[in-house]
Design a protein around this motif. Sequence first.
Motif, PDB file in Angstrom:
ATOM      1  N   ASP A 160      -7.210  20.527   5.736  1.00  0.00           N
ATOM      2  CA  ASP A 160      -6.841  21.719   4.972  1.00  0.00           C
ATOM      3  C   ASP A 160      -5.368  22.077   5.127  1.00  0.00           C
ATOM      4  N   ARG A 161      -4.561  21.133   5.600  1.00  0.00           N
ATOM      5  CA  ARG A 161      -3.131  21.390   5.761  1.00  0.00           C
ATOM      6  C   ARG A 161      -2.360  20.757   4.603  1.00  0.00           C
ATOM      7  N   PRO A 162      -1.167  21.258   4.325  1.00  0.00           N
ATOM      8  CA  PRO A 162      -0.337  20.610   3.297  1.00  0.00           C
ATOM      9  C   PRO A 162      -0.039  19.171   3.687  1.00  0.00           C
ATOM     10  N   VAL A 163      -0.033  18.297   2.714  1.00  0.00           N
ATOM     11  CA  VAL A 163       0.242  16.881   2.962  1.00  0.00           C
ATOM     12  C   VAL A 163       1.176  16.347   1.879  1.00  0.00           C
ATOM     13  N   THR A 164       1.612  15.125   2.100  1.00  0.00           N
ATOM     14  CA  THR A 164       2.399  14.402   1.106  1.00  0.00           C
ATOM     15  C   THR A 164       1.521  13.361   0.443  1.00  0.00           C
ATOM     16  N   HIS A 165       1.534  13.341  -0.870  1.00  0.00           N
ATOM     17  CA  HIS A 165       0.801  12.323  -1.627  1.00  0.00           C
ATOM     18  C   HIS A 165       1.773  11.215  -2.034  1.00  0.00           C
ATOM     19  N   ALA A 166       1.227  10.038  -2.222  1.00  0.00           N
ATOM     20  CA  ALA A 166       2.072   8.912  -2.619  1.00  0.00           C
ATOM     21  C   ALA A 166       2.821   9.219  -3.918  1.00  0.00           C
TER      22      ALA A 166
ATOM     23  N   SER B 240       0.845  -1.192   0.000  1.00  0.00           N
ATOM     24  CA  SER B 240       0.000   0.000   0.000  1.00  0.00           C
ATOM     25  C   SER B 240       0.876   1.236   0.000  1.00  0.00           C
ATOM     26  N   GLY B 241       0.237   2.408  -0.071  1.00  0.00           N
ATOM     27  CA  GLY B 241       0.909   3.679   0.157  1.00  0.00           C
ATOM     28  C   GLY B 241       2.079   3.974  -0.754  1.00  0.00           C
ATOM     29  N   PHE B 242       3.158   4.453  -0.139  1.00  0.00           N
ATOM     30  CA  PHE B 242       4.318   4.922  -0.902  1.00  0.00           C
ATOM     31  C   PHE B 242       4.951   3.810  -1.725  1.00  0.00           C
ATOM     32  N   GLY B 243       5.102   2.640  -1.136  1.00  0.00           N
ATOM     33  CA  GLY B 243       5.745   1.543  -1.850  1.00  0.00           C
ATOM     34  C   GLY B 243       4.949   1.098  -3.054  1.00  0.00           C
ATOM     35  N   LEU B 244       3.635   1.016  -2.895  1.00  0.00           N
ATOM     36  CA  LEU B 244       2.776   0.595  -3.996  1.00  0.00           C
ATOM     37  C   LEU B 244       2.819   1.598  -5.133  1.00  0.00           C
ATOM     38  N   GLU B 245       2.716   2.875  -4.816  1.00  0.00           N
ATOM     39  CA  GLU B 245       2.741   3.904  -5.865  1.00  0.00           C
ATOM     40  C   GLU B 245       4.101   3.948  -6.562  1.00  0.00           C
ATOM     41  N   THR B 246       5.176   3.744  -5.808  1.00  0.00           N
ATOM     42  CA  THR B 246       6.503   3.733  -6.407  1.00  0.00           C
ATOM     43  C   THR B 246       6.663   2.550  -7.357  1.00  0.00           C
ATOM     44  N   ALA B 247       6.153   1.397  -6.952  1.00  0.00           N
ATOM     45  CA  ALA B 247       6.197   0.233  -7.840  1.00  0.00           C
ATOM     46  C   ALA B 247       5.445   0.519  -9.134  1.00  0.00           C
ATOM     47  N   ARG B 248       4.281   1.139  -9.031  1.00  0.00           N
ATOM     48  CA  ARG B 248       3.504   1.489 -10.238  1.00  0.00           C
ATOM     49  C   ARG B 248       4.307   2.418 -11.145  1.00  0.00           C
TER      50      ARG B 248
END
Length: 253
Positions: A209-215, A11-19
Amino acid sequence: MPSILITGCSSGFGLETARRFLDRGWTVVATMRTPDTDVLPASDNLRILPLDVTDRESIARAVADAGPIDVLVNNAGFGAAVPTELIAFETARALFETNTLGTLAMIQAVLPQFRERRAGTIINVTSSVTFRPLPLVSVYRASKAAVNALSESLAAEVAPLGIGVHVVLPGGSPETRFADSAMPHLRGRDNSDYAPLIETMMGHFQMTDRPVTHATDVADAVWKAATDPNAPLKIAAGEDAEQWMAEAGQPLT
């Protein structure tokens, strides 16, 4: 065709990086403690392998099964939100076993092949909270800060061997399982001294409503680290991460 091994891909960062790397034609070895073949599209360039970074035998099997790789991404990890006084020692030990020692074990497993080829890149995903002293995450923060320090010294050791080292530093993200893994460890809501702080921080974590990090921000940063020969040692991932590190006066070099 270059190849990449990524830990923590369910899930999350690892999954998006693999994609991201699959989409760009790389051979991807996506590892998970419990493999799920449905989270990524079927591809001749994809292998999904079981891997528990706290188990040295599991690491050895996965690295052997993966074969030669060009890039290692240490992404597997978990968090815990709890006052320092109240954190269970078992939880503290598990944070370091997974986040810090698991990263070290993976590095030790792949460095022999990188040294032999005089090439390779190691990318460690830590956290920009290492540069911002937020309450409740002291031990999690310490486990990730240790990886920052490890990476800095490692980079100096292996640069003469043609091996690159980078640290990707995400901020807070609603797209990961951090909260799911962190909340079961929470203690102190019934403690009159810590309860007000806990409620304040829980409200902060839930703000929309705060800045966030997206995958995708993390995938972008890992891609830069893996492909740009001029990429700095430290790469912020996400708007909040960039703000925190700028406020800390942390040079991204």
